[in-house]
Design a protein around this motif. Structure first.
Motif, PDB file in Angstrom:
ATOM      1  N   ALA A   1       3.573  -2.774  30.410  1.00  0.00           N
ATOM      2  CA  ALA A   1       3.258  -3.258  29.080  1.00  0.00           C
ATOM      3  C   ALA A   1       2.982  -4.754  29.182  1.00  0.00           C
ATOM      4  N   PRO A   2       2.388  -5.341  28.145  1.00  0.00           N
ATOM      5  CA  PRO A   2       2.140  -6.779  28.190  1.00  0.00           C
ATOM      6  C   PRO A   2       3.429  -7.519  28.540  1.00  0.00           C
ATOM      7  N   TYR A   3       3.306  -8.513  29.408  1.00  0.00           N
ATOM      8  CA  TYR A   3       4.486  -9.216  29.896  1.00  0.00           C
ATOM      9  C   TYR A   3       4.472 -10.685  29.473  1.00  0.00           C
ATOM     10  N   CYS A   4       3.320 -11.348  29.620  1.00  0.00           N
ATOM     11  CA  CYS A   4       3.301 -12.804  29.381  1.00  0.00           C
ATOM     12  C   CYS A   4       2.589 -13.190  28.090  1.00  0.00           C
ATOM     13  N   LEU A   5       1.708 -12.359  27.599  1.00  0.00           N
ATOM     14  CA  LEU A   5       0.885 -12.628  26.407  1.00  0.00           C
ATOM     15  C   LEU A   5       0.113 -13.940  26.491  1.00  0.00           C
ATOM     16  N   MET A   6      -0.065 -14.466  27.681  1.00  0.00           N
ATOM     17  CA  MET A   6      -0.842 -15.703  27.783  1.00  0.00           C
ATOM     18  C   MET A   6      -1.888 -15.652  28.887  1.00  0.00           C
ATOM     19  N   GLY A   7      -2.209 -14.422  29.326  1.00  0.00           N
ATOM     20  CA  GLY A   7      -3.354 -14.322  30.229  1.00  0.00           C
ATOM     21  C   GLY A   7      -3.055 -14.495  31.695  1.00  0.00           C
ATOM     22  N   VAL A   8      -1.784 -14.558  32.100  1.00  0.00           N
ATOM     23  CA  VAL A   8      -1.539 -14.753  33.523  1.00  0.00           C
ATOM     24  C   VAL A   8      -1.087 -13.508  34.286  1.00  0.00           C
ATOM     25  N   CYS A   9      -0.469 -12.533  33.610  1.00  0.00           N
ATOM     26  CA  CYS A   9       0.147 -11.444  34.386  1.00  0.00           C
ATOM     27  C   CYS A   9      -0.762 -10.234  34.600  1.00  0.00           C
ATOM     28  N   PHE A  10      -1.725 -10.042  33.743  1.00  0.00           N
ATOM     29  CA  PHE A  10      -2.657  -8.914  33.828  1.00  0.00           C
ATOM     30  C   PHE A  10      -1.990  -7.551  33.652  1.00  0.00           C
ATOM     31  N   ASP A  11      -0.805  -7.530  33.078  1.00  0.00           N
ATOM     32  CA  ASP A  11      -0.191  -6.233  32.803  1.00  0.00           C
ATOM     33  C   ASP A  11      -0.693  -5.638  31.498  1.00  0.00           C
ATOM     34  N   CYS A  12      -1.468  -6.399  30.732  1.00  0.00           N
ATOM     35  CA  CYS A  12      -1.960  -5.904  29.451  1.00  0.00           C
ATOM     36  C   CYS A  12      -3.340  -5.280  29.590  1.00  0.00           C
ATOM     37  N   LEU A  13      -3.775  -5.008  30.828  1.00  0.00           N
ATOM     38  CA  LEU A  13      -5.133  -4.492  31.019  1.00  0.00           C
ATOM     39  C   LEU A  13      -5.342  -3.176  30.269  1.00  0.00           C
TER      40      LEU A  13
ATOM     41  N   ARG B   1      -9.723  -5.007  30.760  1.00  0.00           N
ATOM     42  CA  ARG B   1      -9.808  -6.221  29.950  1.00  0.00           C
ATOM     43  C   ARG B   1      -8.397  -6.709  29.636  1.00  0.00           C
ATOM     44  N   GLN B   2      -8.231  -8.034  29.553  1.00  0.00           N
ATOM     45  CA  GLN B   2      -6.908  -8.571  29.227  1.00  0.00           C
ATOM     46  C   GLN B   2      -6.676  -8.480  27.727  1.00  0.00           C
ATOM     47  N   GLY B   3      -5.863  -7.513  27.339  1.00  0.00           N
ATOM     48  CA  GLY B   3      -5.635  -7.261  25.919  1.00  0.00           C
ATOM     49  C   GLY B   3      -5.056  -8.459  25.181  1.00  0.00           C
ATOM     50  N   CYS B   4      -4.320  -9.309  25.873  1.00  0.00           N
ATOM     51  CA  CYS B   4      -3.674 -10.431  25.179  1.00  0.00           C
ATOM     52  C   CYS B   4      -4.626 -11.569  24.879  1.00  0.00           C
ATOM     53  N   LEU B   5      -5.863 -11.476  25.373  1.00  0.00           N
ATOM     54  CA  LEU B   5      -6.811 -12.561  25.099  1.00  0.00           C
ATOM     55  C   LEU B   5      -7.929 -12.117  24.162  1.00  0.00           C
TER      56      LEU B   5
HETATM   57  S1  FES Z   1       0.145  -9.927  28.829  1.00  0.00           S
HETATM   58 FE1  FES Z   1       0.016 -11.076  30.636  1.00  0.00          FE
HETATM   59  S2  FES Z   1      -2.101 -11.236  30.900  1.00  0.00           S
HETATM   60 FE2  FES Z   1      -1.966 -10.299  29.014  1.00  0.00          FE
END
Ligand code: FES
Ligand SMILES: Cc1cc2nc3c(=O)[nH]c(=O)nc-3n(C[C@H](O)[C@@H](O)[C@H](O)COP(=O)(O)OP(=O)(O)OC[C@H]3O[C@@H](n4cnc5c(N)ncnc54)[C@H](O)[C@@H]3O)c2cc1C
Ligand SMILES: Cc1cc2nc3c(=O)[nH]c(=O)nc-3n(C[C@H](O)[C@H](O)[C@H](O)COP(=O)(O)OP(=O)(O)OC[C@H]3O[C@@H](n4cnc5c(N)ncnc54)[C@H](O)[C@@H]3O)c2cc1C
Lengths: 469, 97, 371
Positions: free
Chosen positions: B52-64, B73-77
């Motif tokens: 699931a989304p982990y960082c919500l700032m575009g660095v972890c890529f777990d929100c793909l 796609r990075q869902g948090c961006l």
């Molecule tokens: S939640 Fe980490 S990149 Fe989107």
């Protein structure tokens, strides 16, 4: 909204990142008459500290605090300055020829820059504990971002764990917003205080002193705080419990959400890929770019400002952005009028004063930076700490060789969530320093781009000729 | 896990794996999924573990996620748009999908 | 005191490491000197293509002897090197290209080489189902494949050390001079002495040659590659094109490596390269047209490796024309990875016995001597 096709082929100054450093830099340069574009990948400006400053649905000013709302002035200033501010624009490449690869709206462009200021800020330090990849485990910064940008506040059973000022800030903001926090697990090693006390006199004079104390008091009054020497997120499909050990033995807390945080570190990917030299900073336990007094890097024409230059906080970030911008203006337009650097430097110095204390106090414990056993080090490729340690023992001397053996750092996050861990693990196993071990040699694109985006790059004259021939 | 402070922003309907989810203007895809209580947005290509989304700032890529047919796609961006089709991602992306 | 060896090998790429291993297997004591670390350059970052297909006639014997070693690579170096043999397919994009390929395959047959095989559209579709419908056929070399370049180079290095070679990394060769019957090799970490020297210094090999008064017209180039995120398996062989520059390979782990020889700017003194995105975009467009299956792929990384390119596109393998006891093995012109195992064996034979049974005519450095 600006589209890829609207961008000029070149700008005198390209600023990458729209946090305080980037906003202040772009505003100053544009005002001095320099053609300036600012790219930020978020939907709005503000960066991390002032996230969603122009659009936040949080109405009550008290929730996020006055420091947050300070960002509005910066955003206004940048907007009024004449700089072209482009959001939703991801910079995926920068090289020593200052060619900037950027994507927006599914289209890519290459933009030439006279000068570049990298203001890509910081990210939270990796926090590799058992179970940190489970759904329901997030960073504290993530919760804060959801609060600032979308007005989402944590609702279920929530535990915060870690160390550093941001952890306490998020706790306070969450409580003010009516969110729920069941417990805070404080991982700050007690002996950090000894080191930190040496720097207390400076810290006592810095603006962070009074603010920090007030925050701690506010949070401690409402939430139980436990010291934790080990922390584990437990669950199969998602986190169900957090298990921690401290003075009172091992305890388990049922959770819906576990929020982790142990400080922030510079986001080095873009600078590293551009060939900017970095060194290990042992006090902040991270790599920082090698910079001159104007924040100019080892690559001519490329500066790094803000927390990307080493962590100093949001206000310092803006001042650093201004200093870097003045240097850019002087190089591009020597006759242009610029503000007095002396005054800016004095303000910056005041801001940076308490850093040593904060760095020493919040230095994360070894056990939370140097994982063991099956704890995942590289989230993307699911490489464990044990694999990294064993490969280092086998003779693998650096992270770049490690990539070839384990694929750590080769997934989509490009080492952002494992780079420091892998470097420190190799250094520990090989009994050397992180500086000796070095960091991943990062390759563009620093953010993945789709084949479609790459294919959309405008066809150059030369290529058109080649095809027609 | 998350609740909304205020539901003042205009509602935006998106579909997630074919089901309608009501998001709010200003949401990113990842925030909308979290607000809707969707527990994970992808499984990993290596072991199939849920993320699931982990960082919500575009660095972890777990929100793909897959957004309007475009994968990873990075869902948090990415801000939500009315009618947006979001698909959670299972394992390796199928080529040609 | 200079350290003594039977042979000093300069350069720890696939070629230097392979030669060091084969010298050690012959009972000699080689010292390999590498300025960075083994596999840091072309040998560790290439596309991993193990291809006999479409080689220059002069190289074919080395390529075939290499192929024999690739097929027993695990026995040779104690690691399978990630080698798989799903073939290389050269795709014809139109009938004219196919006609050209037919001629080449027939010519090879007349010369006794059977590894290239012409295929029609249906066999092409069977081997590479993902390829665009328009392509009328191609050529396949079925024993070809791909391996993991860094792992391979490291495996050669490791096995060489196990067999008695010494490998010294982080040390640069700075000068060569005669010292009685020996060569004195000056480095950033002291001197070495040996009767024989192998110059396997890749894109820097002209500098070694220059130390011997033997200038060569070596061009420093930096071909680029890019790789996608993991995709479900959809293609097995390596695919290459002739008219447009493309090589295309899906690895075991699902990622797809896209290359084909577009060049970036090398800076060989600082080990850096600056990528040319406009050219990578050309590759992206080619992939887009040829592999509809790739339309949703994302590119996660692009890079380049620094490599030596000779004016005639084939390597320099053989004795120095000026200096007794010195041998050259460089200039692999963007396709020397496959040649590593066999060329190392041939070079070791040449160094140890003074001659080799594998024909290397036409690869000597004397071809560049001022006329
Ligand atoms: S939640 Fe980490 S990149 Fe989107
Ligand atoms: C999650 C998080 C929350 C934080 N919250 C606070 C807080 O509430 N209070 C506080 O005092 N400090 C906070 N900080 C610390 C932070 O580092 C601040 O000191 C401050 O935001 C730094 O400002 P900056 O301008 O250097 O960078 P940032 O504010 O981080 O801004 C950098 C910007 O660059 C953008 N960017 C990065 N890479 C690219 C790229 N390749 N292409 C395009 N854009 C890119 C980012 O999206 C971001 O908007 C936080 C840090 C983090 C990581
Ligand atoms: C991007 C790319 C893709 C490629 N794809 C393929 C492919 O698919 N198939 C294929 O067959 N080939 C491929 N090649 C070509 C292949 O990689 C090279 O031909 C081959 O690796 C050359 O090996 P080498 O040992 O001669 O050179 P290198 O690997 O460059 O090794 C030479 C070494 O010598 C060292 N050195 C130089 N000077 C000194 C000194 N003075 N002192 C000490 N050490 C020194 C260098 O540091 C270097 O490590 C590709 C090349 C590139 C760059």
């Amino acid at each position: 909204m600006t589209a890829a096709a609207d961008l000029a082929p070149s700008y005198e100054l390209v600023v990458i990142g729209g946090g305080p450093a980037g906003l202040a830099a772009a505003a100053l340069a544009a005002r001095a008459g320099v053609s300036t574009v600012l790219f930020d990948e978020n939907p709005g400006v503000g960066g991390q500290i002032y996230r969603a400053i122009t659009s936040t649905p949080v109405r009550s000013r008290a929730i996020l605090g006055e420091d947050y709302w300070d960002g509005a002035a910066l955003a206004d200033e940048a907007k009024a300055s004449g700089a072209l501010i482009v959001n939703g624009a991801t910079v995926w490449s920068l090289d020593r020829q200052r060619l900037v690869g950027v994507s927006l709206g599914g289209k890519a462009r290459l933009i030439e820059a006279g000068r570049v200021i990298i203001a890509t800020g910081s990210q939270e330090r990796p926090f590799p504990i058992p179970g940190w990849t489970l759904p329901g485990v997030m960073t504290a910064g993530a919760a804060q971002t959801a609060l600032k940008a979308q007005g989402l506040v944590v609702g279920g059973r929530t535990v915060l764990a870690g160390s550093g000022p941001l952890l306490w800030l998020l706790a306070a903001q969450t409580l003010r917003a009516g969110g729920r926090i069941d417990a805070i697990l404080d991982t700050t090693p007690r002996r950090n205080w000894l080191q930190a006390m040496l720097h207390l006199p400076d810290f006592a004079l810095s603006p962070y002193f009074a603010k920090g104390l007030a925050l701690l008091r506010e949070v401690r009054a409402k939430v139980p705080v436990h010291r934790a020497a080990t922390i584990e997120a437990v669950g199969t499909d998602r986190v169900r419990e957090v298990v921690f050990s401290g003075a009172g033995g091992t305890r388990r807390l049922p959770v819906d959400l576990l929020l982790l945080h142990q400080g922030v570190v510079p986001n080095v990917n873009l600078a590293n890929a551009a060939g900017v030299a970095h060194v290990w900073n042992d006090r902040q336990l991270c790599f920082v770019p090698v910079l001159d007094a104007e924040f100019g890097s080892s690559v001519p024409g490329i500066a790094v400002a803000g927390d990307g230059a080493g962590i100093a906080g949001g206000t310092a970030a803006a001042e650093r952005g201004r200093i870097a911008a003045i240097a850019a203006v002087r190089a591009l337009k020597p006759q242009a009028a610029v503000p007095d650097t002396q005054a800016i430097r004095q303000r910056l110095q005041r801001e940076e004063m308490g850093r040593a204390f904060l760095d020493c106090l919040n230095r994360p414990a070894d056990s939370f930076r140097l994982p063991e056993g099956d704890t995942i080090a590289c989230r993307c490729e699911e490489v464990t700490a044990k694999q990294v340690r064993e490969t280092a023992q086998m003779g693998c001397e650096g992270p770049n060789q490690m990539k070839a053996f384990l694929r750590c750092g080769m997934g989509p996050c490009q080492g952002r969530l494992c780079g420091l861990t892998v470097t420190e693990l190799i250094a520990a196993e090989r009994k050397t320093t992180p500086d000796e071990v070095g960091y991943y040699r990062l390759r563009p694109p620093v953010k993945p781009i789709t084949l479609a985006e790459l294919a959309s790059l405008p066809i150059s004259e030369a290529e058109r000729k080649a095809v027609e021939r | 896990m998350f609740k909304r402070l205020a539901d003042s922003s205009p509602a935006i309907a998106i579909s997630v794996d074919g089901k309608t989810v009501t998001a709010r203007a200003g949401d990113t895809v990842a925030a909308a999924l979290l607000a809707a209580g969707i527990d994970h947005c992808r499984t990993t290509p290596v072991t199939g573990a849920p993320r699931a989304p982990y960082c919500l700032m575009g660095v972890c890529f777990d929100c793909l996620v897959t957004v309007d047919g475009v994968g990873s796609r990075q869902g948090c961006l990415i801000p939500v748009r009315e009618g947006m089709k979001v698909e959670t991602q299972l394992g390796r992306r199928e080529a040609g999908r | 005191m200079a350290r003594a060896a039977d042979v000093v090998v300069i350069g720890g790429g696939i070629h230097g490491c392979s030669t060091a291993l084969h010298l050690a297997l012959r009972g000699l004591k080689p010292i390999l000197i590498e300025k960075d670390y083994a596999g840091r350059h072309a040998s560790g970052v290439n596309a991993g293509g193990v291809r006999q297909l479409a080689r220059d006639l002069h190289e074919i014997p080395l390529s075939i002897s290499s192929m024999d070693l690739w097929e027993r690579i695990e026995e040779l170096v104690g690691d399978d090197c990630g080698f798989d043999a799903h073939g290389t397919v050269l795709v014809a994009e139109n009938e004219a290209e196919l006609a050209g390929f037919r001629e080449r395959v027939e010519d090879l047959r007349l010369r006794g080489f059977e590894h290239e095989e012409l295929i029609d559209a249906s066999e092409l579709r069977r081997l590479v189902p993902a390829v665009s419908e328009r392509c009328p056929g191609g050529v396949v070399s079925r024993r070809d494949g791909a391996a993991d370049p860094f792992r391979t180079t490291q495996a050669f290095r490791r096995r060489a050390v196990e067999k008695g070679a010494e490998v010294i990394e982080g040390v640069t060769v700075t000068g060569l001079s005669r010292s009685g019957a020996n060569w004195r090799v000056e480095t950033t970490d002291g001197d070495f002495e040996a009767p024989k020297i192998v110059n396997a210094a890749g894109a820097w090999a002209d500098r070694i040659a220059a130390m011997l008064g033997e200038p060569v017209p070596l061009a420093v180039v930096a071909p680029m590659l890019m790789v996608t995120s993991r995709l479900a398996a959809f293609i097995k062989p390596v695919v290459i094109l002739r008219g447009r520059k493309l090589s295309f390979k899906q690895l075991e782990n699902g990622t797809v490596v896209i290359g084909g020889g577009h060049l970036s700017t090398p800076y060989r003194d600082s080990n850096e390269t600056v990528l040319d995105w406009e050219k990578l975009a050309i590759s992206a467009r080619t992939v887009w047209e040829l592999f509809p299956a790739m339309h949703q792929a994302t590119i996660v990384r692009a890079w380049a490796g620094i490599e030596a390119y000779m004016p005639d596109g084939i390597p320099v393998v053989g004795r120095s024309s000026t200096s007794e006891g010195v041998f050259h093995q460089f200039g692999f012109s963007t396709h020397g990875f496959q040649l590593g195992p066999g060329t190392g064996a041939v070079m070791a034979e040449l160094v140890a016995t003074g001659s080799t049974n594998t024909p290397i005519d036409g690869l000597g450095i004397e071809r560049f001597a001022a006329k």
